[in-house]
Design a protein around this motif. Structure first.
Motif, short mmCIF file in Angstrom:
data_model
loop_
_atom_site.label_atom_id
_atom_site.label_comp_id
_atom_site.label_asym_id
_atom_site.label_seq_id
_atom_site.Cartn_x
_atom_site.Cartn_y
_atom_site.Cartn_z
N CYS A 24 0.81 -1.23 0.00
CA CYS A 24 0.00 0.00 0.00
C CYS A 24 0.84 1.28 0.00
O CYS A 24 0.29 2.38 -0.11
N CYS B 262 2.80 -4.19 8.09
CA CYS B 262 2.38 -2.81 7.82
C CYS B 262 1.28 -2.43 8.82
O CYS B 262 0.33 -3.19 9.01
N CYS C 143 -2.17 -1.79 6.42
CA CYS C 143 -2.91 -2.86 5.71
C CYS C 143 -2.55 -4.27 6.18
O CYS C 143 -3.10 -5.23 5.68
ZN LIG Z 1 0.50 -1.58 3.78
#
Ligand SMILES: [Zn+2]
Length: 138
Positions: free
Chosen positions: A35, A46, A49
């Motif tokens: 992302c 992350c 996401c």
């Molecule tokens: Zn991400």
């Protein structure tokens, strides 16, 4: 340098590259390959996401003081001789924030928004340099 050794760095599979680069004078942030989110400190996922596909991006090493405090009584005896010293939450120009020491002659001369730049400084620590910032003083 203090006679009391500083606490060691926590090197894990998620942080090893960060510490290796910092020892060479480079400040890295993680960038999500899914992302594009940028984050620091290093993690295995992350924070936007939850992807585990993370890469590294070298920063330009500049940022601004978002908030700060002056440490007069350190929480660990290894830094007793250095007190008082300045700790700041620095917002890097790339976006993520890093809590780190800020070098300079007078720890009480700082302001929110003040520009700082990354420096790797060992302060005599045989374990090698840690990430610090230095103020762009007038
Ligand atoms: Zn991400």
């Amino acid at each position: 340098m203090s006679a009391v050794p500083r606490p060691g760095r926590l090197s894990t599979p998620a942080t090893a590259e960060y510490w290796r680069a910092a020892a060479d004078g480079h400040l890295l942030i993680q960038r999500c390959l899914h992302c594009g989110h940028k984050q620091l400190y290093p993690r295995t996922l992350c924070t936007r996401c939850w992807s585990a596909e993370l890469g590294w991006q070298e920063t330009v090493g500049t940022g601004s003081v978002r908030t700060f405090t002056v440490i007069e009584v350190p929480g660990h005896p290894a830094w007793r001789e250095e007190a008082p010293y300045l700790i700041a939450l620095v917002e890097l120009d790339e976006g993520p924030c890093l809590l780190a020491g800020v070098l300079g002659s007078d720890p009480y001369r700082v302001a929110v928004g003040q520009r700082v730049r990354f420096v790797a400084d060992s302060g005599g620590d045989p374990a090698g340099p840690l990430p610090f910032f230095a103020r762009d003083e007038p």
